[in-house]
Motif scaffolding. Structure first.
Motif, PDB file in Angstrom:
ATOM      1  N   ASP A 176      16.345   2.666 -25.424  1.00 43.43           N
ATOM      2  CA  ASP A 176      15.093   3.150 -26.053  1.00 43.43           C
ATOM      3  C   ASP A 176      15.062   2.788 -27.545  1.00 43.43           C
ATOM      4  O   ASP A 176      16.107   2.556 -28.146  1.00 43.43           O
ATOM      5  N   ASP A 177      13.873   2.758 -28.114  1.00 47.73           N
ATOM      6  CA  ASP A 177      13.684   2.539 -29.559  1.00 47.73           C
ATOM      7  C   ASP A 177      14.380   1.276 -30.043  1.00 47.73           C
ATOM      8  O   ASP A 177      14.943   1.242 -31.137  1.00 47.73           O
ATOM      9  N   GLU A 233       6.498   0.315 -26.213  1.00 45.61           N
ATOM     10  CA  GLU A 233       5.991   1.685 -26.309  1.00 45.61           C
ATOM     11  C   GLU A 233       5.007   1.791 -27.461  1.00 45.61           C
ATOM     12  O   GLU A 233       4.953   0.927 -28.334  1.00 45.61           O
TER      13      GLU A 233
END
Ligand code: C2E
Ligand code: MG
Ligand code: MG
Ligand code: MG
Length: 281
Positions: A176-177, A233
């Motif tokens: 993630d990120d 995202e």
């Protein structure tokens, strides 16, 4: 259609005021009983496959419905939970709730759950997840775990071992990120991630900044070379979406397609319509 949870609507101001009215110390005290009082809830945000234009997953995002402060977002309490030892039981509740919810969704919809470093510390995470899958009946192929680079900063070797065990039983492992840490690229060699999620700070600069476009293009080239799928995202505008799709991003997520919303408001049939309408436009 997915309804807004009101974060950026009128209620935003009320929440903002009440959030200020309650101290961190008060939150620390209140959190001890919050789990048994059932004050936590999961909201779900859809992920879409850009090739099929269909929803392929839902990310579980935790909220705390505080009796006085109102609806609190994770940025406000995850840190406190980690410091006070409450993240492990909270994380366990989140896994249990998310898998139990997902079992009745369409078969091709996965549930994505964010993990915290604290959940690895007790050394029981693999068993906990196995138990949850058995109890809820969710096939491991329908569970996706999102981990951040910071989680691999400490206890690197033992955490990588646990993540490998989880991948071995068919769970999807996502970084993630991506791009926000100190050594993003080195993490790609540390573990064979199934997916990376480009951080929303890059997505949101796409239309206005050539440097963001260059970063995203490089991430995609890199991911293709390593055979890792890519999610973007924080997609908020049509032009961001067009740029991402043109560059070959596999999955997208963001307010443009759907905001996080409570389980009761999830409508899978309507979710497909949003993207079809978008294509027709
Ligand atoms: P994350 O996992 O990177 O989740 C994405 C965050 O971006 C979510 O914020 C989501 O609501 C928000 N978001 C989604 N689409 C858009 C968009 O188009 N624009 C913008 N500006 N934001 C968008 P949220 O729910 O406040 O969560 C923040 C962070 O808290 C998460 O970042 C994750 O790191 C953590 N978190 C959330 N739920 C959990 C959980 O159940 N367990 C753990 N350990 N951490 C969680
Ligand atoms: Mg996430
Ligand atoms: Mg993220
Ligand atoms: Mg984030």
């Amino acid at each position: 259609r997915v309804k807004s949870e009101g974060r950026n609507s009128f209620s935003f101001f009320d929440e903002d005021l009440s959030e200020k009215a309650i101290s961190r110390l008060q939150l620390v005290n209140d959190m001890r009983a919050a789990l048994s009082r059932n004050e936590f809830e999961l909201h779900y945000q859809p992920l879409f496959d850009t090739e099929t234009s269909r929803p392929c997953g839902m990310e579980a995002l935790v909220r705390w419905r505080h009796p006085v402060a109102g609806l609190l977002y994770p940025d406000r309490f995850i840190g406190i939970a980690e410091e006070t030892g409450l993240m492990e039981p909270l994380g366990q509740w989140i896994l249990q709730r998310a898998c139990a919810d997902a079992v009745s969704w369409p078969q091709d919809i996965k549930v994505a759950v964010n993990l915290s470093a604290a959940q690895f510390r007790a050394g029981t995470l693999f068993d906990v997840i196995l138990c949850v899958l058995v109890e809820t009946g969710l096939p491991p192929e329908r569970l996706e775990l999102e981990i951040t680079e910071s989680l691999l900063l400490q206890e690197k070797d033992s955490n990588v071992l646990v993540i490998q065990q989880l991948k071995n039983i068919g769970i999807t492992i996502t970084l993630d990120d991506f791009g926000t840490g100190y050594a993003s690229l080195s993490y790609l060699l540390l573990f064979p991630f199934d997916k990376i999620k480009i951080d929303k700070s890059f997505t949101q600069g796409l239309s206005s900044r050539a440097d963001c476009r260059a970063v995203v293009a490089s991430i995609l080239t890199l991911a293709r070379g390593l055979e890792i799928a890519v999610t973007a995202e924080g997609v908020e505008t049509k032009s961001q979406f067009e740029l991402l799709r043109a560059q070959g991003v596999d999955y997208v997520q963001g307010y443009l397609f759907g905001r996080p919303c409570p389980l009761a408001e999830l409508d899978f049939a309507a979710l497909e319509l949003i993207v079809r309408a978008d294509e027709a436009a």
